[in-house]
Design an enzyme around this catalytic site. Sequence first.
Site, mmCIF file in Angstrom:
data_model
loop_
_atom_site.group_PDB
_atom_site.id
_atom_site.type_symbol
_atom_site.label_atom_id
_atom_site.label_comp_id
_atom_site.label_asym_id
_atom_site.label_seq_id
_atom_site.Cartn_x
_atom_site.Cartn_y
_atom_site.Cartn_z
ATOM 1 N N HIS A 167 0.808 -1.212 0.000
ATOM 2 C CA HIS A 167 0.000 0.000 0.000
ATOM 3 C C HIS A 167 0.846 1.269 0.000
ATOM 4 O O HIS A 167 0.453 2.275 -0.604
ATOM 5 C CB HIS A 167 -0.926 0.008 1.227
ATOM 6 C CG HIS A 167 -1.740 1.260 1.376
ATOM 7 N ND1 HIS A 167 -2.638 1.680 0.413
ATOM 8 C CD2 HIS A 167 -1.769 2.200 2.368
ATOM 9 C CE1 HIS A 167 -3.207 2.815 0.822
ATOM 10 N NE2 HIS A 167 -2.692 3.148 1.981
ATOM 11 N N ASN A 207 5.481 10.601 -9.459
ATOM 12 C CA ASN A 207 5.216 11.668 -8.506
ATOM 13 C C ASN A 207 5.263 11.053 -7.109
ATOM 14 O O ASN A 207 4.596 10.061 -6.856
ATOM 15 C CB ASN A 207 3.846 12.293 -8.731
ATOM 16 C CG ASN A 207 3.744 12.994 -10.072
ATOM 17 O OD1 ASN A 207 4.727 13.511 -10.586
ATOM 18 N ND2 ASN A 207 2.557 13.004 -10.657
ATOM 19 N N HIS A 218 0.183 4.491 -2.678
ATOM 20 C CA HIS A 218 0.668 3.229 -3.239
ATOM 21 C C HIS A 218 1.909 3.502 -4.107
ATOM 22 O O HIS A 218 1.928 4.458 -4.875
ATOM 23 C CB HIS A 218 -0.431 2.590 -4.088
ATOM 24 C CG HIS A 218 -0.165 1.167 -4.437
ATOM 25 N ND1 HIS A 218 -0.877 0.114 -3.900
ATOM 26 C CD2 HIS A 218 0.749 0.595 -5.269
ATOM 27 C CE1 HIS A 218 -0.433 -1.022 -4.395
ATOM 28 N NE2 HIS A 218 0.563 -0.750 -5.215
ATOM 29 N N HIS A 220 3.805 3.776 -7.068
ATOM 30 C CA HIS A 220 3.435 3.683 -8.479
ATOM 31 C C HIS A 220 3.960 4.884 -9.243
ATOM 32 O O HIS A 220 4.347 5.900 -8.668
ATOM 33 C CB HIS A 220 1.916 3.609 -8.636
ATOM 34 C CG HIS A 220 1.209 4.916 -8.417
ATOM 35 N ND1 HIS A 220 1.081 5.497 -7.167
ATOM 36 C CD2 HIS A 220 0.613 5.776 -9.276
ATOM 37 C CE1 HIS A 220 0.427 6.637 -7.265
ATOM 38 N NE2 HIS A 220 0.136 6.849 -8.536
ATOM 39 N N GLN A 222 3.564 6.635 -13.575
ATOM 40 C CA GLN A 222 2.671 6.714 -14.722
ATOM 41 C C GLN A 222 3.473 6.782 -16.003
ATOM 42 O O GLN A 222 4.677 7.062 -15.982
ATOM 43 C CB GLN A 222 1.759 7.941 -14.612
ATOM 44 C CG GLN A 222 0.879 7.950 -13.370
ATOM 45 C CD GLN A 222 0.041 9.204 -13.278
ATOM 46 O OE1 GLN A 222 -0.848 9.451 -14.085
ATOM 47 N NE2 GLN A 222 0.344 10.030 -12.280
#
Length: 392
Positions: A167, A207, A218, A220, A222
């Site tokens: 998470h 970011n 979480h 991650h 893009q």
Amino acid sequence: MRDSGASGASASAALGAGVVRRTTHLADGRELIYYDDPGTTLGPGRALDARVLAPRPETATMRLDVLTGDWITVAAARQNRVMLPSADADPLAPQTPSNLSEIPSRYDVAVFENRSPAFGPALTEAIGAAPAAVDAPTGLDDLGALGLSRSRTSVGRCEVVCFSPEHEGSFGTQTVTRARTVIEAWADRTEALSALTGVQQVFPFENRGEAIGVTLPHPHGQIYAYPYVTPRTTRLLDSIARTGPDLFEQILAFEQASERVVLRGEHWTAFVPFAARWPLEVHLMPHRHAPDFAALTPEERDELASLYLRLLRGVDALYDTPTPYIAAWHQAPVHVGRDTARLRLELTSPRRAADKLKFLAGSEAAMGAWTAEIEPEQSAARLRDAIAGVTL
């Protein structure tokens, strides 16, 4: 959720470094790609997405700012994005009976099409589940023409790259093995997105931190596949045209001879640039010309995995709390400048002290005229000291 291993709903392919790609689709037709670590404990089967989802929103429209020549996307569907959910409502976690998230199965690394994209799903021509745009750009000449009230369909694609099923975290909290899997995914997606009709540039980025505007904790990043060459890259290509095709070779030699180098390997060098704008700004560049991730050799990708982690952990070692940043991987456009524009990371942070941020206002935000409060050489020295204490 049904298992796709026996049904053949996913297609697999072996990539570099022992990574395996498994491709399937979500309930509304969006593409979902799993990238399995070498030696993964996950089996080949993947659960299918059993949700009932509303149709995807219409592709956004972009409008031309005739004062600058910039294209501005108007994507109203992005107003409804999830904002800082709890762990039990994490949309990037593997699905459970109580959390019908975006990813049906347990995973190592997962990439999927954004539900509320700024670009796409329409393309210049219909491909797979992506429809053809009604008013797509017809090429770079079309995009470069100035005029009042010009608009075009915002073709392209936006993807989410999940570095881990956990998470919380970031790229820098991953293992070297996981970092190498993500790099393989970036290369694979860069190649695939560059082949889509109407795509002019592919941009992977991360970011990190609420101060940057992150809406999900979480771990991650893009990937944006733009229908135009971005304004920043357009200015870069102009600089290359004015200074010479070997501009990046000149920059690398200049920075490597300076006191601004913070980390150097066989294939990569990280440095605080001579004219850094941000309180914390560091660039990471390959020694050999490579236009994008897909062009990197296995050896370059291997070294990047560990060297990039050392850099990010050094950034976090500067203060007692994690530092917000934008990790922007600049790649050459798909159709122009590929022999001269070099892949590189530009990592920037507004953090200028443990409890202070740099805000863009007045001169910087309105006029693009920057003032730096920290000397690049001083910033580099602090970051070198922080990296020296990093272990992987």
